[in-house]
Design an enzyme around this catalytic site. Structure first.
Site, PDB file in Angstrom:
ATOM      1  N   SER A   1       0.609  -1.721  -0.023  1.00  0.00           N
ATOM      2  CA  SER A   1       0.011   0.204   0.223  1.00  0.00           C
ATOM      3  C   SER A   1       0.863   1.116  -0.065  1.00  0.00           C
ATOM      4  O   SER A   1       1.796   1.502  -0.826  1.00  0.00           O
ATOM      5  CB  SER A   1      -0.976  -0.281   1.087  1.00  0.00           C
TER       6      SER A   1
ATOM      7  N   LYS B   1       4.324   2.015  -2.670  1.00  0.00           N
ATOM      8  CA  LYS B   1       4.588   3.149  -2.762  1.00  0.00           C
ATOM      9  C   LYS B   1       6.108   3.256  -3.079  1.00  0.00           C
ATOM     10  O   LYS B   1       6.516   3.939  -3.399  1.00  0.00           O
ATOM     11  CB  LYS B   1       3.819   4.923  -3.150  1.00  0.00           C
TER      12      LYS B   1
ATOM     13  N   TRP C   1     -10.236  -0.096  -5.728  1.00  0.00           N
ATOM     14  CA  TRP C   1      -9.479   1.662  -5.036  1.00  0.00           C
ATOM     15  C   TRP C   1      -8.207   1.212  -5.528  1.00  0.00           C
ATOM     16  O   TRP C   1      -8.044   2.900  -5.629  1.00  0.00           O
ATOM     17  CB  TRP C   1      -9.684   1.921  -3.680  1.00  0.00           C
TER      18      TRP C   1
ATOM     19  N   HIS D   1      -8.002  -5.816   0.010  1.00  0.00           N
ATOM     20  CA  HIS D   1      -6.178  -4.767   0.115  1.00  0.00           C
ATOM     21  C   HIS D   1      -5.402  -5.545   1.374  1.00  0.00           C
ATOM     22  O   HIS D   1      -6.131  -5.103   2.525  1.00  0.00           O
ATOM     23  CB  HIS D   1      -6.664  -3.752   0.551  1.00  0.00           C
TER      24      HIS D   1
HETATM   25  C1  GTR Z   1      -5.564   4.290   2.086  1.00  0.00           C
HETATM   26  C2  GTR Z   1      -4.538   5.084   1.062  1.00  0.00           C
HETATM   27  C3  GTR Z   1      -3.954   4.402   0.369  1.00  0.00           C
HETATM   28  C4  GTR Z   1      -3.101   3.437   0.319  1.00  0.00           C
HETATM   29  C5  GTR Z   1      -3.794   2.488   2.065  1.00  0.00           C
HETATM   30  C6  GTR Z   1      -2.680   2.260   2.778  1.00  0.00           C
HETATM   31  O1  GTR Z   1      -6.594   5.236   3.033  1.00  0.00           O
HETATM   32  O2  GTR Z   1      -5.896   5.714  -0.091  1.00  0.00           O
HETATM   33  O3  GTR Z   1      -3.689   5.191  -1.094  1.00  0.00           O
HETATM   34  O4  GTR Z   1      -1.875   4.288   0.899  1.00  0.00           O
HETATM   35  O5  GTR Z   1      -4.349   3.633   2.680  1.00  0.00           O
HETATM   36  O6  GTR Z   1      -1.573   2.697   2.696  1.00  0.00           O
HETATM   37  O7  GTR Z   1      -2.996   1.180   3.466  1.00  0.00           O
END
Ligand code: GTR
Length: 413
Positions: free
Chosen positions: A251, A255, A342, A392
C-alpha cells in the site's frame, strides 16, 4: 483512514471501466526533447536521469544525501529465535550519528543454518516491529502510531496487546525456511505518518526552514531514504548478501518500495503489494483513488508540486509506468487484489506492461503478458505481476509468489 474533512470533499471514485478517460501516456523511450531512445547507453545517460529528475521534482520530492556518519548499534542478538531456526537481531540506526537525533530500529531475522551470506527481504511496517512477530521479547516501539483499534494502539502508542497483530502479513518462518532473511522497520521511526508540517522525523533533522520547498521530499521520499540508510547498515553486516536485497512494501509502503527501488539501484529486486495511486497504478486512468483524493487525504506523502496535477493528470510529464521503468533492468514485481479496486488493479498491470519496452531495450526477458492474467495466475519473467482473489492485504499467496520470484532471480531456479 481518510479524515472526515477529506471524506467530505472527496469526489465519488470511478469504478466503471467505460468511464476511464482517454489518455496518451508519455513514452519512457522518447526524451523530453522528443528524441527516440534506442540504446541502453542513451537510456542510462539521458532518459533515465531525466525521468528520475521528473519524479523527484514533480511527484515525491528530492531527498538530501544520506548522512555519512550514521551510528549503528546492535541492541540485541538471539541465536535461537523461532525455536532455533533463526538468528534474530535488533539494530538501532541513529541518523545524525548522535544518540540524541531520530533513530530507526531494524528487526532482523536470518536463517540459523546459513553457511554463507543470505539474500534478504526488507520492508517497512505500519505499527512497529513488535507487530510482525509472535515473539514477545522484541522491543515494543514507543513512537507515535496512527490510531487503530485492531492493532491495539492507545493514544497513538503501541501497547503490549499490539504484539503480533500484523504477523499474518509477515510469514517469517516460511521466509526463513526458504533460505531468506527478513529485515523489518517501522515507517514512523523515519517519519511519522501525519501532516505535521514536517517538524518531526528525519525531516526535522534537515529542514531547518520547517517546510520543504515544493520539489523537496514528502513522507514517501523520507521513508524511501530511510530504507537506503538501512541498506547502508546491511552493508556492514557480514551475514547478509547485500547484492541480493529485495525491497518490499504494501500500500503506501508499496509506493515507497517502488520509489526506494527507483532511487537506489542497490535494491536488487523490488516488490509492490497493492500500492495503487502514486505507486504502481497509472494516474491518468483516474480509476478508484485519484490524485485529487490522495493529495487531500495525505498532503504530506508527496511533494507540493504534485498538487499541480490534481484533475490535470494529462499535464504530468510522467506516469507511474515510468516509475517502474526506473527500476529496469532489475526484477520488479507488482501485485494487485481483486477486491482492491481502490488501488486500480488494471492500472497497476498496465504500468508493468508499458514499462516493458525499457526492460526489453536493456536486454531482459521483460514481462510477456499482453492482457491481464486471470486471478491467482502469476506472470513471472524479469517483471512479475499477479492479481489474487481477496482484499487489500498481504497474504501467504502473495509471499509464495515473491519467494518464487526471488528464487528465480537470486538463486537461479
Ligand atoms: C489508503 C490510501 C491508499 C493506500 C492505503 C494504505 O487510505 O488511500 O493510497 O495507501 O491507505 O496505505 O493502506
Amino acid at each position: 483512514l481518510l479524515t472526515s474533512a477529506a471524506h467530505a470533499q472527496r469526489p465519488k471514485p470511478n469504478y466503471d471501466e467505460s468511464q476511464v478517460p482517454e489518455f496518451k501516456l508519455p513514452d519512457p523511450l522518447v526524451t523530453q526533447a522528443g528524441k527516440k531512445v534506442d540504446s541502453a547507453e542513451e537510456w542510462n545517460k539521458v532518459r533515465r536521469p531525466e525521468i528520475l529528475e521528473l519524479f523527484e521534482t514533480e511527484v515525491y520530492g528530492k531527498s538530501p544525501a544520506r548522512p555519512e556518519n550514521m551510528l549503528f548499534e546492535v541492541t540485541s542478538v538471539k541465536n535461537d529465535a523461532l525455536g532455533g531456526k533463526a538468528i534474530r537481531k535488533e539494530v538501532s540506526v541513529y541518523f545524525s550519528g548522535k544518540k540524541a537525533g531520530p533513530r530507526m530500529d531494524l528487526l532482523i531475522y536470518l536463517p540459523a543454518k546459513a553457511t554463507k551470506p543470505v539474500p534478504v527481504f526488507m520492508g517497512l511496517n505500519f505499527y512497529g516491529n513488535h507487530t510482525i512477530t509472535d515473539e514477545t521479547d522484541v522491543q515494543l516501539n514507543g513512537n507515535w502510531m496512527r490510531a487503530s483499534k485492531e492493532k491495539a494502539i492507545v493514544d497513538h502508542k503501541a501497547t503490549e496487546d499490539s504484539r503480533g497483530k500484523s504477523s499474518s502479513r509477515w510469514p517469517i518462518e516460511t521466509i526463513i525456511d526458504r533460505g531468506y532473511g527478513l529485515i523489518a522497520i517501522y515507517c514512523g521511526d523515519i517519519d511519522p505518518d501525519y501532516d505535521d508540517g514536517f517538524k518531526n522525523g528525519v525531516h526535522a533533522l534537515f529542514n531547518s526552514k520547517q517546510k520543504p520547498a515544493p520539489d523537496e521530499w514528502g513522507t514517501i521520499s523520507a521513508w524511501a531514504w530511510g530504507l537506503s540508510c538501512a541498506l547502508d547498515y546491511l552493508e556492514t553486516d557480514k551475514q547478509i548478501d547485500t547484492s541480493k536485497v529485495a525491497v518490499i512494501g504494501h500500500s503506501r509502503l508499496g509506493k515507497t518500495s517502488l520509489w526506494a527501488g527507483a532511487t537506489d539501484p542497490r535494491f536488487a529486486l523490488v516488490i509492490s503489494n497493492d500500492s495503487g495511486c502514486g505507486g504502481a497504478a497509472l494516474s491518468r486512468r483516474r480509476f478508484g483513488e485519484t490524485l485529487h483524493v490522495i493529495n487531500n487525504a495525505f498532503p504530506h506523502w508527496f511533494c507540493d508540486n504534485f498538487n499541480k496535477y490534481i484533475d490535470k493528470e494529462n499535464d504530468l510529464p510522467v506516469d507511474q509506468h515510468m516509475l517502474i521503468s526506473l527500476i529496469a533492468p532489475r526484477p520488479v514485481y507488482v501485485a494487485s487484489a481483486e477486491d482492491d479496486q481502490w488501488a486500480d488493479p488494471k492500472g497497476e498491470f498496465l504500468s508493468v506492461k508499458y514499462a516493458e519496452p525499457v526492460y526489453k531495450l536493456l536486454g531482459t526477458s521483460g514481462f510477456g503478458a499482453k492482457e491481464m492474467p486471470a486471478v491467482n495466475q502469476p506472470v513471472q519473467k524479469q517483471m512479475g505481476y499477479h492479481i489474487r482473489t481477496g482484499k487489500h492485504n498481504v497474504t501467504d499467496f502473495d509471499w509464495q509468489q515473491y519467494l518464487n520470484f526471488a528464487d528465480q532471480h537470486f538463486q537461479g531456479s
